[in-house]
Design an enzyme around this catalytic site. Structure first.
Site, PDB file in Angstrom:
ATOM      1  N   SER A  55      -9.506   2.472   2.185  1.00 21.64           N
ATOM      2  CA  SER A  55      -8.414   3.091   1.452  1.00 21.64           C
ATOM      3  C   SER A  55      -7.428   2.108   0.838  1.00 21.64           C
ATOM      4  O   SER A  55      -6.524   2.491   0.114  1.00 21.64           O
ATOM      5  CB  SER A  55      -7.659   4.036   2.389  1.00 21.64           C
ATOM      6  OG  SER A  55      -7.073   3.325   3.468  1.00 21.64           O
TER       7      SER A  55
ATOM      8  N   LYS B 217       0.839  -1.194   0.000  1.00 15.73           N
ATOM      9  CA  LYS B 217       0.000   0.000   0.000  1.00 15.73           C
ATOM     10  C   LYS B 217       0.878   1.250   0.000  1.00 15.73           C
ATOM     11  O   LYS B 217       1.902   1.302   0.690  1.00 15.73           O
ATOM     12  CB  LYS B 217      -0.915  -0.023   1.232  1.00 15.73           C
ATOM     13  CG  LYS B 217      -1.993   1.050   1.254  1.00 15.73           C
ATOM     14  CD  LYS B 217      -2.941   0.819   2.420  1.00 15.73           C
ATOM     15  CE  LYS B 217      -4.043   1.868   2.482  1.00 15.73           C
ATOM     16  NZ  LYS B 217      -4.983   1.617   3.597  1.00 15.73           N
TER      17      LYS B 217
ATOM     18  N   SER C 107     -10.878   0.578   6.162  1.00 13.19           N
ATOM     19  CA  SER C 107     -10.034   0.770   4.983  1.00 13.19           C
ATOM     20  C   SER C 107      -9.484  -0.508   4.389  1.00 13.19           C
ATOM     21  O   SER C 107      -8.999  -0.509   3.258  1.00 13.19           O
ATOM     22  CB  SER C 107      -8.860   1.696   5.329  1.00 13.19           C
ATOM     23  OG  SER C 107      -9.286   3.030   5.402  1.00 13.19           O
TER      24      SER C 107
END
Length: 456
Positions: A151, A76, A175
């Protein structure tokens, strides 16, 4: 061998350790897949193919050792990666190249995984829709006109479309779970401290946790074993590494079912899919009971703690986009009395749920209150005629669970009539990560929804 990129990570690892395939061969299959589909999905935003191939060649020259030996992975874009651009989704860091790896990257590399690049995220991971000014929006592989969630949307979309077999995510208010639900993959928000992280600003903050994402629960557990375990840099790190429960199946497991987590509006399409989960558990031999869940206090506790954290983490408002700035501004309004109230509310919720866990082993509930929404909409503004007051509110079904200090998995639960994925959330008492994953694995294998691939 066809569709090498869509084998499970567990099968890839077996083939690598048996030397039936090489790390170079496996990496090339994934690089080819990235070239084929990423321009449409926009999940991987920085690619380090040349360096990754060098590592793959080096791994092929030694005896396979680590559990993730030769498996490609992308991190990420909130996670620092030494020598690889890390933007945090912010124009202010568009050219940032860290000098050190974050702890989760270190552990994955030590287990033999090969870093191939970074996955997209909204600015600083703020929001459950993956879009930012640096790279644009990540699209849902099952419908390119829809959001991949956030996210960790880049991670989920890359997994679903076969670009990587494993990914790391992070979760404060959903997320990790929300994009797993939107993209028909699995993700675990572990008990805080199960996957330790190191912070120089908020070392005691337990609402935000790193966690694993994969296409199957077995793959999730393979990764979790590599990244869990004590580290002195985290004051609440769990001492022992993760180990799966030896028992399989859910026979006699006490399962609570909450279709709306105590009165939240849920889109009828999502409700119709998640409502099928209790029957699956009953057919597997579990004892299922619908419950009236009382999570009162979780709303204010989450919002106060979240706002406080943003004020602490982002003192310079000038470099922030609108969502992150809004959170930081709310944080500047938080008083000592607010924090005291948040602590009281969270304590009350925890103690009520502590009694709840004496009666039930796991809780079933929707992950998200809606199916994937149009990619050009910034957030969900209305659910079942109920207006959402801000961009956070539509994710209450996830962030109320964040307050519980509990492990929660998102597992594919089916599809809407339009073919959009929907996940079910399986929650357990704190530290019962293995129990949650045991239930998730039984559900996954009984239904097979996670084996349906997008038609890219």
């Amino acid at each position: 061998m066809t569709d090498l990129h869509y084998l499970t990570a567990t099968e890839m690892a077996r083939l690598l350790h048996a030397r039936e395939i090489s790390a170079v061969e496996l990496l090339q299959a994934h690089l080819d897949r990235i070239e084929q589909v990423n321009p449409r999905v926009n999940a991987i935003v920085t690619l380090d193919a040349e360096h990754a191939m060098d590592i793959a060649r080096a791994l092929d020259s030694v005896t396979p050792a680590g559990p993730l030996h030769g498996l490609p992975i992308a991190h990420k874009d909130l996670v620092d990666t030494a020598g690889i651009r890390t933007t945090y989704g912010s124009p202010a860091f568009a050219d940032n190249v860290p000098e050190r790896d974050d702890l989760i990257v270190q552990r994955l590399k030590a287990a033999g995984a090969i870093t191939i690049g970074k996955t997209n995220t909204p600015e600083y991971g703020t929001g459950s829709h993956t879009v930012n000014e640096v790279f644009g929006a990540t699209r849902n592989p099952y419908d390119l006109s829809r959001s991949a969630g956030g996210s960790s949307g880049g991670a989920a979309a890359a997994l679903a479309s076969g670009m990587i077999p494993l990914a790391d995510g992070s979760d404060m208010g959903g997320s990790l779970r929300n994009p797993a639900s939107f993209c028909n993959v699995v993700g675990l928000r572990p008990t805080p401290g199960r996957v330790p992280s190191i912070s120089d600003k908020a070392a005691w903050y337990t609402l935000a946790v790193p966690g694993p994402m994969a296409r199957t629960v077995d793959d999730l557990m393979l990764m979790l074993q590599a990244v869990s375990g004590f580290h002195p840099g985290s004051p609440y790190a769990i001492t022992e590494p993760f180990a799966p429960e030896p028992r399989e199946g859910v026979e006699h497991l006490r399962v609570a079912w909450s279709p709306d987590l105590g009165g939240l509006p849920v889109d009828p399409r999502t409700a119709a899919v998640t409502a099928t989960a209790p029957q699956v558990f009953e057919e597997l031999g579990a004892r299922v009971e619908q419950v009236d869940l009382d999570l009162s206090g979780a709303e204010d506790a989450f919002r106060i703690y979240r706002a406080w954290y943003y004020a602490l983490a982002f003192p310079d408002l000038e470099i922030l986009g609108p969502n992150t700035r809004w959170n930081a501004e709310r944080g500047r309004e938080v008083s000592g009395a607010d924090l005291a109230r948040a602590e009281q509310l969270r304590t009350a919720v925890y103690q009520r749920m502590n009694a709840f866990w004496d009666r039930y082993d796991v809780l079933l509930a929707p992950v998200s209150q809606v199916p994937p929404f149009p990619v050009d909409e910034p957030y969900v503004r209305e659910i079942n005629g109920v207006a959402m007051p801000d961009y956070l509110a539509w994710m209450r079904s996830a962030y109320w669970i964040s307050v519980l200090h509990a492990p929660a998995a998102s597992v594919p639960a089916g599809f809407t009539g339009e073919g959009l994925p929907v996940g079910v959330q399986i929650v357990g008492r704190p530290f019962a990560d293995a129990r949650v994953l045991r239930a998730a694995r039984a559900f996954e294998q009984a239904t097979g929804y996670g084996y349906r691939r997008p038609a890219l």
